[in-house]
Design a protein around this motif. Structure first.
Motif, mmCIF file in Angstrom:
data_model
loop_
_atom_site.group_PDB
_atom_site.id
_atom_site.type_symbol
_atom_site.label_atom_id
_atom_site.label_comp_id
_atom_site.label_asym_id
_atom_site.label_seq_id
_atom_site.Cartn_x
_atom_site.Cartn_y
_atom_site.Cartn_z
ATOM 1 N N LEU A 187 18.464 5.980 -1.622
ATOM 2 C CA LEU A 187 18.091 4.630 -2.052
ATOM 3 C C LEU A 187 18.011 3.667 -0.861
ATOM 4 C CD1 LEU A 187 20.017 4.100 -5.409
ATOM 5 C CD2 LEU A 187 17.562 4.300 -5.064
ATOM 6 N N LEU A 188 18.901 3.828 0.093
ATOM 7 C CA LEU A 188 18.869 2.979 1.283
ATOM 8 C C LEU A 188 17.582 3.214 2.068
ATOM 9 C CD1 LEU A 188 20.456 0.893 2.917
ATOM 10 C CD2 LEU A 188 21.533 2.788 4.128
ATOM 11 N N LEU A 189 17.192 4.479 2.171
ATOM 12 C CA LEU A 189 15.931 4.797 2.856
ATOM 13 C C LEU A 189 14.739 4.254 2.059
ATOM 14 C CD1 LEU A 189 16.719 8.404 4.090
ATOM 15 C CD2 LEU A 189 16.760 6.275 5.418
ATOM 16 N N ILE B 217 9.801 1.587 0.709
ATOM 17 C CA ILE B 217 8.941 1.020 -0.343
ATOM 18 C C ILE B 217 8.351 -0.337 0.056
ATOM 19 C CG2 ILE B 217 8.895 0.165 -2.724
ATOM 20 C CD1 ILE B 217 10.832 2.509 -3.410
ATOM 21 N N PRO B 218 9.167 -1.312 0.465
ATOM 22 C CA PRO B 218 8.550 -2.594 0.842
ATOM 23 C C PRO B 218 7.609 -2.467 2.044
ATOM 24 C CG PRO B 218 10.925 -2.836 0.605
ATOM 25 C CD PRO B 218 10.620 -1.380 0.524
ATOM 26 N N LEU B 219 7.973 -1.621 3.003
ATOM 27 C CA LEU B 219 7.099 -1.446 4.169
ATOM 28 C C LEU B 219 5.779 -0.788 3.772
ATOM 29 C CD1 LEU B 219 9.700 -0.361 6.873
ATOM 30 C CD2 LEU B 219 8.386 -2.492 6.812
ATOM 31 N N ALA B 220 5.838 0.186 2.887
ATOM 32 C CA ALA B 220 4.615 0.844 2.425
ATOM 33 C C ALA B 220 3.737 -0.148 1.662
ATOM 34 C CB ALA B 220 4.950 2.052 1.554
ATOM 35 N N ALA C 159 3.645 -3.329 2.061
ATOM 36 C CA ALA C 159 3.140 -4.310 3.019
ATOM 37 C C ALA C 159 2.255 -3.661 4.085
ATOM 38 C CB ALA C 159 4.305 -5.038 3.682
ATOM 39 N N ARG C 160 2.032 -2.367 3.975
ATOM 40 C CA ARG C 160 1.219 -1.614 4.938
ATOM 41 C C ARG C 160 1.770 -1.738 6.369
ATOM 42 N NH1 ARG C 160 -2.072 -0.656 1.090
ATOM 43 N NH2 ARG C 160 -3.931 -1.588 0.312
ATOM 44 N N ARG C 161 3.088 -1.549 6.463
ATOM 45 C CA ARG C 161 3.767 -1.608 7.764
ATOM 46 C C ARG C 161 4.673 -0.389 7.942
ATOM 47 N NH1 ARG C 161 3.896 -7.460 9.521
ATOM 48 N NH2 ARG C 161 2.487 -8.408 8.037
ATOM 49 N N ARG C 162 4.163 0.757 7.542
ATOM 50 C CA ARG C 162 4.967 1.985 7.595
ATOM 51 C C ARG C 162 5.462 2.318 9.001
ATOM 52 N NH1 ARG C 162 0.523 3.846 4.242
ATOM 53 N NH2 ARG C 162 1.172 3.672 2.081
#
Length: 180
Positions: free
Chosen positions: A62-64, A69-72, A74-77
């Protein structure tokens, strides 16, 4: 090593962000293993390792996810490794800070009126640690997502609520997070 610890300290004090950590999947992996070891050591004070291990593994996932999830979305993987490293390092720090609290609280009585003064004080300290952890997680997410701190904290709080609900659903009454 010293500069890594200084960077983590500064992240905890909201002075630096995840971008100040090295981009290293090996460091992230080592921190995940260390977080699991610390979590097992703390949880072993309350529940058997066989009960704690699956829950801790789930909490790390869940921490990962909190980083991914938010980075994906926001398209900032490309920021995942440093963001996850910062979140895992902060989780380790808060777990270590929680050790005296967990040990000091001991076994809670069934009747809340039977709580000792020390247990009440440590309960409030635990709540303060949890609030600090939410702010630090929000701070990390703020830098990773380029959003205001309040949005980062809101995302972190939503993930905490999801963690509690999912832990209860999967692991029962002992499924609440072991530490702040």
């Amino acid at each position: 090593m010293k500069s890594l610890l200084e960077s983590i300290r500064d992240i905890l004090l909201l002075r630096r962000g995840p971008q100040d950590l090295p981009f290293s999947a090996a460091l992230l992996g080592a921190l995940i293993l260390f977080a699991l070891a610390i979590g097992l050591a703390v949880s072993a004070q309350r529940v058997p390792v066989a009960v704690a291990a699956p829950q801790l593994g789930f909490e790390v996932l869940l921490l990962l996810a909190l980083a991914w999830i938010p980075l994906a979305l926001a398209r900032r993987r490309e920021r995942f490794v440093q963001t996850a490293t910062a979140l895992v390092a902060a989780a380790i720090a808060f777990n270590l800070l929680a050790v005296p609290v967990v040990l000091g609280v001991g076994e809670l009585p069934k009747d809340p009126r039977a709580l000792t003064t020390l247990q009440v004080v440590l309960g409030w300290l635990s709540l303060a640690l949890l609030a600090w952890k939410l702010v630090v997680s929000g701070h990390v997410l703020r830098h990773a997502l380029d959003v205001p701190l309040r949005i980062g904290v809101l995302i972190a709080a939503a993930f905490l609520a999801a963690e509690v609900v999912l832990n209860l659903a999967l692991f029962g009454a002992q499924g609440t997070p072991a530490t702040p």
